[in-house]
Design an enzyme around this catalytic site. Structure first.
Site, PDB file in Angstrom:
ATOM      1  N   TYR A  18       0.831  -1.204   0.000  1.00  0.00           N
ATOM      2  CA  TYR A  18       0.000   0.000   0.000  1.00  0.00           C
ATOM      3  C   TYR A  18       0.869   1.259   0.000  1.00  0.00           C
ATOM      4  O   TYR A  18       0.829   2.056  -0.922  1.00  0.00           O
ATOM      5  CB  TYR A  18      -0.911   0.010   1.236  1.00  0.00           C
TER       6      TYR A  18
ATOM      7  N   GLU B  24      -8.122  -4.386   8.792  1.00  0.00           N
ATOM      8  CA  GLU B  24      -6.830  -4.138   9.419  1.00  0.00           C
ATOM      9  C   GLU B  24      -6.990  -3.271  10.660  1.00  0.00           C
ATOM     10  O   GLU B  24      -6.414  -3.566  11.708  1.00  0.00           O
ATOM     11  CB  GLU B  24      -5.888  -3.454   8.434  1.00  0.00           C
TER      12      GLU B  24
END
Length: 401
Positions: free
Chosen positions: A128, A249
């Site tokens: 990411y 997450e």
């Protein structure tokens, strides 16, 4: 605070406790309790044991090989693992890309990747963050272009760089956000790719943290060829999948069982340390700080359970609230641990932490890793989306401001 577990949940806790007592290798528990550094083999050893029990997919539905446990059972499982000193099950496969593949992946992707995540055959990492695209993740610049080879076959050609990639040096696979339409609005030109880390053109450069541990990496993509079938869902819809993953997450960052374990360790330290002839635990100012942390932890535990029990359609913006409070509380516990050990936190002994020495020079085994741990977890309020960004999400999506 008594959460009033039902007889069924109490029986489940007994079952979990018995399994861990029977299956957890004592040498692994020793390393976890003292915060010594774990190797890839350490993590995989426990993962394999839990997989054989069929409990790796604690949050997965049974149709994909998960346990089908309710949120209370998952909470009990995590709490008992933490108290016993079990290594964590790496979240990148089980808790992050796994749910995305279940929700948006093709039948072939589900059939191939999900069993390998459960077995531990594939170690995943997360692609990411990028230089210049941290908190503003949609500013990422890593490109994936659909090109044709000389034999007429098509594939994605990936170029760019990711950074802060946790444990990528161990990974077999990386899930990446890549820009596939540079002309579209930032959030609308992104796709979600699954990339084999052994692909030609991928190179790693280690980043050593303040505690000198090689935990994160820079990952470079130089004309990396990725099969078209490794696209998850639809092209240019990756931002939707990314937000779905981030919700999982951020919920998982509030690891209550670990916080309880660390708070108990803090109490043991304070009971041993002396301050003006009495145990630090009996110092009114210190004990007030400790009591405040414990109250906040109990409140967070209830909030986590309420959030998990309400997630019928997947995580929502409440995950941001858990991320903020969880990381703040985690850092506060480590700060108070440092206050408790005082000068014993000063020596830094990597030989002991890496298992190359049997005892720290200070003689305080449970204090040897705390300074490094305190420094390492300064990152907690940044990763998974910085807490400042999470407060914006809370203000917009929960408070309606």
């Amino acid at each position: 605070m008594d959460l009033q577990y039902s007889p069924e949940h109490q029986a489940f806790r007994t079952e979990v406790r018995a399994f861990i007592a029977r299956a957890l290798p004592p040498e692994l528990a020793h390393k976890v309790h003292l915060h010594l550094r774990l190797s890839k083999q350490d993590y995989l050893r426990w993962h394999t044991i839990v997989a054989a029990q069929g409990w790796v997919g604690a949050s997965w539905p049974q149709e994909y090989g998960g346990t089908g446990w309710d949120p209370i059972r998952r909470h009990i499982w995590e709490e008992e693992c933490a108290q016993a000193g079990a290594p964590i099950i790496m979240p990148f496969g089980v808790n992050m890309v796994g749910p995305v593949i279940m929700a948006f992946g093709s039948p072939a992707q589900k059939a191939h990747y999900l069993p390998r995540i459960l077995s531990g055959e594939d170690w995943w990492c997360q692609g990411y963050s990028e230089p210049g695209a941290g908190s503003d993740l949609a500013s990422l610049r890593t490109r994936a272009e659909k090109v044709s080879g000389q034999d007429g076959s098509q594939y994605w050609l990936v170029n760019g760089q990711k950074t802060w990639t946790t444990l990528a040096q161990h990974a077999d696979m990386i899930f990446c956000l890549v820009r596939t339409d540079p002309q579209a609005r930032k959030q609308e030109g992104i796709s979600f790719l699954l990339i084999d880390m052994k692909s030609p053109g991928i190179t790693l450069r280690p980043i050593h943290m303040l505690d000198e541990e090689h935990e994160v990496n820079e990952v470079f993509f130089d004309n990396v060829k990725v099969p078209l079938e490794n696209l998850v869902g639809a092209e240019n819809r990756g931002w939707t999948y990314a937000k779905y993953l981030l919700g999982h997450e951020r919920t998982g960052i509030a690891v209550i069982g670990r916080y309880k374990h660390d708070l108990a360790a803090l109490k043991r330290l304070a009971a041993r340390q002396q301050n003006h002839g009495r145990a630090l635990l009996q110092d009114p100012l210190f004990s007030a700080k400790l009591a405040s942390l414990e109250i906040e932890l109990m409140a967070l535990e209830v909030t986590v359970l309420r959030t998990l029990c309400s997630q019928h359609q997947g995580p929502d913006a409440k995950a941001s609230l858990l991320k903020v409070r969880g990381t703040e509380l985690q850092q506060a516990i480590y700060e108070l641990q440092m206050e408790a050990i005082g000068p014993y936190g000063l020596p830094f002994e990597p030989d002991y932490l890496e298992g190359r020495a049997e005892a720290p020079h200070t003689g305080f085994a449970d204090a040897a890793a705390l300074a490094g741990r305190y420094l390492n977890f300064r990152k907690a309020s940044i990763y998974g989306g910085s807490n400042e960004i999470q407060r914006n999400i809370i203000s917009q999506l929960i408070l309606g401001l």
